[in-house]
Design an enzyme around this catalytic site. Structure first.
Site, short mmCIF file in Angstrom:
data_model
loop_
_atom_site.label_atom_id
_atom_site.label_comp_id
_atom_site.label_asym_id
_atom_site.label_seq_id
_atom_site.Cartn_x
_atom_site.Cartn_y
_atom_site.Cartn_z
N ASP A 309 -35.94 0.04 14.29
CA ASP A 309 -34.50 -0.22 14.35
C ASP A 309 -34.27 -1.65 14.85
OD1 ASP A 309 -31.75 0.08 14.28
OD2 ASP A 309 -31.72 1.99 15.33
N GLU A 505 -21.93 2.98 17.83
CA GLU A 505 -23.08 2.92 18.73
C GLU A 505 -22.65 2.89 20.20
OE1 GLU A 505 -26.53 0.72 17.35
OE2 GLU A 505 -25.52 0.26 15.48
C1 BGC Z 1 -28.63 1.22 14.20
C2 BGC Z 1 -29.15 1.77 12.91
C3 BGC Z 1 -28.85 0.83 11.78
C4 BGC Z 1 -29.39 -0.53 12.09
C5 BGC Z 1 -29.14 -1.55 11.01
C6 BGC Z 1 -29.05 -0.19 14.39
O1 BGC Z 1 -28.46 -0.71 15.52
O2 BGC Z 1 -29.11 2.00 15.28
O3 BGC Z 1 -28.59 3.03 12.69
O4 BGC Z 1 -29.39 1.34 10.61
O5 BGC Z 1 -28.82 -0.99 13.27
O6 BGC Z 1 -27.84 -1.94 10.98
C1 BGC Z 2 -25.48 -5.07 13.49
C2 BGC Z 2 -25.59 -3.62 13.35
C3 BGC Z 2 -26.63 -3.14 14.26
C4 BGC Z 2 -26.36 -3.61 15.69
C5 BGC Z 2 -27.43 -3.22 16.63
C6 BGC Z 2 -25.20 -5.43 14.92
O1 BGC Z 2 -25.10 -6.78 15.12
O2 BGC Z 2 -24.51 -5.54 12.65
O3 BGC Z 2 -25.87 -3.25 12.06
O4 BGC Z 2 -26.66 -1.77 14.22
O5 BGC Z 2 -26.19 -4.98 15.75
O6 BGC Z 2 -27.18 -3.58 17.96
#
Ligand code: BGC
Ligand code: BGC
Length: 844
Positions: A309, A505
């Protein structure tokens, strides 16, 4: 070329419980001997640099097509709220062009056999980053529909939309089984019930991947492995303390369905697992060989690849964003390293050369990546060769989405049979979410957080208000957000559309001590209902939320109450069910039932069917319809805004944290403050004619997580305020007001930081010296003890404005992660009150 046998797996894996160990899962996608020898040959012909390149996944903002070619990059991704050329309104053909350019770059390396790049995207409720695409209900609503065939159709529609933009891989579905509704990702989960998640996983993946023979098929991802939905206190990226039986029989259920359906990639999870009862601490998933390799790949037999991730390797002890032999050795095959990919490639090569990572592990990772690319048919066609490529119509599946909305609605109350409403009646509509695509779509919608969107960012969509106007006739409908300026008695019925505002998130977590009482986070919703209830007209509440919440006060003020989750772009799916059809009959009845237990008290954060002493307000499976009529008496009230003890209270962190909203005002129009937010691309100038302050959204730690405030000269302030005062006394001892700041232009005059409390009370400290002394363009965290504010007159028992920055001369700085933190006053970098005593005030 692909290796799918097709057909249905013979193993009903999700029926295997109770399990005592990781089961072997038989995938519908079989190994193909010919393909395997081709892969072996390819791997044998690759240099170390080429192999590590295959394992590297940068973000599109930090890599050009030429670099994809030069570094033999295996994959790119776009994060939430990242679009071609940084253009939120990028067209389908702009996406496709970029996909073709990356693809062509990957096919023009000097490798003997060229390997196509694979682009991954968070198409988690439709192709949600793309302007004009249909956005489906979030998973929590699909769970309520209890309809696996619907989920399969959504998977197929999403695959088609993604291929239209030239992309071949989606980071979906999320298979979390959420056990604590404080978690900010609860809405990404189908259910608290693992069995439902397992069945849906299978259907969703069948829809997305098909058998890789159609131009609408994409590679799917089962995420996040494993235990993401079971962290203590629902903390994002936290620690799951389940026993093994719970992990196998609850949290892992989705993977049994997904692997059987042939999912080709699995994303590792940010969380840790500490099996406290057994005394086994597996640590961070990204570093756990026991889970990634021994359990997933060996025992369960997963032969696709594991992707890490977003910068998650850095959370493994001893690792950074650009170096983590531990994760690769544990079984990560492809590394999502959005920015620091150059350093990652050279570090990883060095780690192979010095023996820290065995070359056999690298070869296995590359074998898996090539296997998935071959199975998915990526070698055969460039992105624009799909029949859907560049087709704007292919990113829309409005009928499927509207059906999904209808099926997802759960009727919790319908006293006196007020629903269905007759057509052609006069309807008063109230509530902040009636005409808000942003509240209707939630997080992961055009932007990562789903904030900073306005209705016109969704050209092919209908708000719920638009649905009501269509059915009742626009001339019969009046919309008043607060309900305060209209008399409900002039209408036949009131529809209130209320709920949470978007988040994604971590910023969606409701951390302790906050309770799950909706009205203490969104007091305006309670106020809107109070304005219209008890006036002799039926009140129908449509509640938009990413999780069940304590809402008995709202339920008691409503005659009918519908949990509508986060429905997406098709608001007419709601009115299809609320109103009678044009012949006066029931066109569409309610079908949804709860896939999450609904709380009876404000502190019931862990509430799951099967618990000892299970005592919900509405149990899992509950849901009325037009033939099942129940009168609901007054429900018990629990006004607690807090539960347990406090660690941190976020104010603005990635997005505004309810109940706080950000505002700006200038001295000239002090009483005419303007809310920040709405349009990401907008620069807010206050006052518009001769701005004293301008505010815009920028990135400090991550996408769109900061506000850049530029004072132009002339007194103005930016501040966070709530309608409700918060008792901050639990933080009084050693608590601080903390925020990150990057100063772009040093203050030419004074900068004052204030806190306000109900009535006229308040207190101010002086930041001028601290800010003038600091370096420019460098991020620092300022921690100002709450005691300093108390000494200046703040009553910590009733704070309604916890953060206010005022300047009177040019000054410019970005602000992020504004919060109240317990105990941080003891940290060595906390400021002392003496450093911030206002001038002309000698004592503190
Ligand atoms: C998330 C994932 C996501 C990834 C890419 C992460 O922060 O936990 O679910 O697929 O970012 O955007
Ligand atoms: C991204 C997300 C990702 C996240 C993780 C963002 O900057 O756009 O896709 O899940 O960071 O912290």
């Amino acid at each position: 070329m692909n290796g799918c046998a097709g057909g249905v797996s013979n193993l009903r894996a999700e029926q295997l419980s109770p399990l005592a160990d990781w089961p072997k899962i038989h995938s519908v996608v079989h190994r193909d001997g010919e393909m395997e020898s081709r892969i072996q040959q390819m791997v044998a012909g690759m240099s170390l640099q080429q192999k590590i390149g295959q394992m590297t996944q940068p973000e599109i903002k930090s890599i050009t097509p030429a670099e994809v070619s030069k570094y033999y990059i295996g994959s790119v991704l776009n994060g939430g709220g990242s679009w071609p050329n940084g253009d939120k309104h990028a067209s389908v053909s702009a996406w496709l062009d970029l996909a073709d350019r990356y693809y062509e770059a990957s096919m023009s390396t000097d490798m003997p056999i060229k390997v196509p790049v694979i682009w991954g995207v968070d198409a988690v409720h439709g192709h949600n980053n793309v302007f004009g695409a249909t956005i489906f209900p979030h998973n929590i609503g699909l769970g309520a529909a209890h309809d696996a065939s619907l989920v399969k159709d959504i998977g197929a529609a999403t695959g088609k939309a993604v291929r239209a933009t030239g992309i071949n891989w989606v980071f979906a579905p999320t298979l979390a089984v959420v056990r604590n509704d404080r978690w900010g990702r609860t809405y990404e989960s189908f259910s608290e019930d693992g069995k439902l998640v397992g069945g849906y996983a299978r259907a969703y993946i069948e829809g997305l991947q098909g058998s890789f023979r159609s131009d609408a098929n994409v590679v799917a991802t089962a995420k996040h492995f494993i235990g993401d939905g079971g962290t203590s206190q629902g903390k994002d990226q936290g620690i799951n303390q389940s026993g093994k039986a719970e992990m196998l029989n609850i949290h892992a259920q989705g993977y049994y369905g997904a692997l059987a359906a042939g999912v080709q990639t699995v994303m590792a999870s940010f969380n840790s697992w500490n099996d406290v009862a057994a005394g086994v601490d597996y640590g961070k998933m990204h570093g756990s060989k026991a889970l990634l390799t021994d359990a997933l790949k060996e025992k369960m037999g997963f032969d696709g690849f594991i992707v890490s991730d977003w910068n998650a390797i850095a959370q493994v002890p001893g690792c950074t964003n650009s170096s983590c032999p531990q994760a690769i050795n544990a079984g990560i095959d492809m590394v999502m390293v959005p920015d620091d990919w150059r350093a990652f490639i050279s570090n990883t090569m060095a780690q192979v050369n010095n023996g820290e990572i065995p070359i056999s592990r690298i070869d296995d990772a590359v074998t898996r990546i090539l296997r998935v690319k071959l199975r998915a048919g990526l070698f055969d066609k460039k992105p624009s060769q799909s029949i859907y490529a560049g087709n704007t119509a292919a990113v829309q599946s409005r009928d499927v989405a509207r059906r999904a909305v209808r099926e997802s609605l759960v009727l919790l109350k319908n006293n006196g049979g007020v629903l269905p409403l007759a057509r052609d009646k006069k309807v008063l509509v109230v509530g902040k979410s009636a005409n808000s695509m942003s509240n209707q779509t939630g997080g992961w919608s055009l932007t990562w957080q789903g904030t900073e969107n306005i209705n016109s960012d969704f050209p092919a969509s209908d708000t719920i208000l638009a649905g009501i106007e269509e059915v009742a006739g626009a001339e019969h409908v009046v919309y008043s957000e607060t309900g305060r300026d209209v008399d409900p008695r002039q209408f036949d019925a009131v529809i209130a559309v209320l709920g949470e505002t978007p988040y994604a998130e971590t910023s969606g977590d409701i951390p302790p001590p906050n309770s799950l009482r909706h009205a203490s986070r969104y007091p305006e919703d309670l106020a809107a209902l109070q304005a219209v209830a008890g006036k002799g007209r039926p009140v129908v509440t449509v509640f938009l939320s990413g999780r069940p919440l304590f809402a008995n006060d709202l339920l008691n003020l409503s005659d009918a109450f519908v949990a509508a989750w986060l429905p997406g772009t098709e608001g007419k799916g709601v009115t299809d069910v609320l109103f009678r059809d044009d012949k006066g009959g029931v066109g569409h009845d309610f079908k949804g039932t709860l896939s999450f237990s609904w709380p009876k008290t404000a502190c019931q954060d862990t509430l799951n069917v099967g618990d000892a002493g299970y005592d919900p307000q509405f149990p899992m499976g509950y849901g009325l319809n037009y033939s099942r009529v129940t009168e609901l008496g007054a429900l018990g009230m629990d006004a607690r805004a807090t539960c347990g003890s406090a660690t941190a209270l976020p104010i603005f962190s990635q997005s505004e944290r309810p109940p706080y909203k950000l505002y700006v005002s200038a001295a000239a129009n002090r009483w005419d403050a303007q809310a920040i937010g709405a349009d990401l691309n907008a620069v807010l100038n206050v006052p518009a004619s001769r701005p004293a302050i301008r505010v815009q959204t920028i990135d400090v730690n991550m996408q769109q997580d900061a506000k850049l405030a530029s004072w132009q000269g002339g007194e103005a302030r930016m501040y966070a305020r709530s309608e409700l005062a918060t008792d901050m006394r639990p933080f009084a001892a050693d608590g601080v007001l903390q925020f990150e700041i990057v100063v772009a232009q040093a203050p030419q005059g004074m900068v004052a930081l204030s806190m306000g409390c109900t009535g006229t009370c308040g207190g101010t400290v002086d930041l001028t010296r601290v800010l003038k002394g600091g370096a420019l363009k460098t991020k620092r965290a300022l921690k100002i003890p709450l005691a300093c504010f108390a000494a200046q007159g703040v009553d910590l028992g009733k704070v309604d404005m916890p953060f206010s920055v005022l300047a009177d001369q040019p000054f410019s700085a970005a602000f992020a992660n504004v919060q109240i933190r317990a105990g941080a006053g003891k940290e060595s970098d906390a400021l002392s009150c003496a450093e911030v005593v206002p001038s002309g005030n000698g004592n503190n």
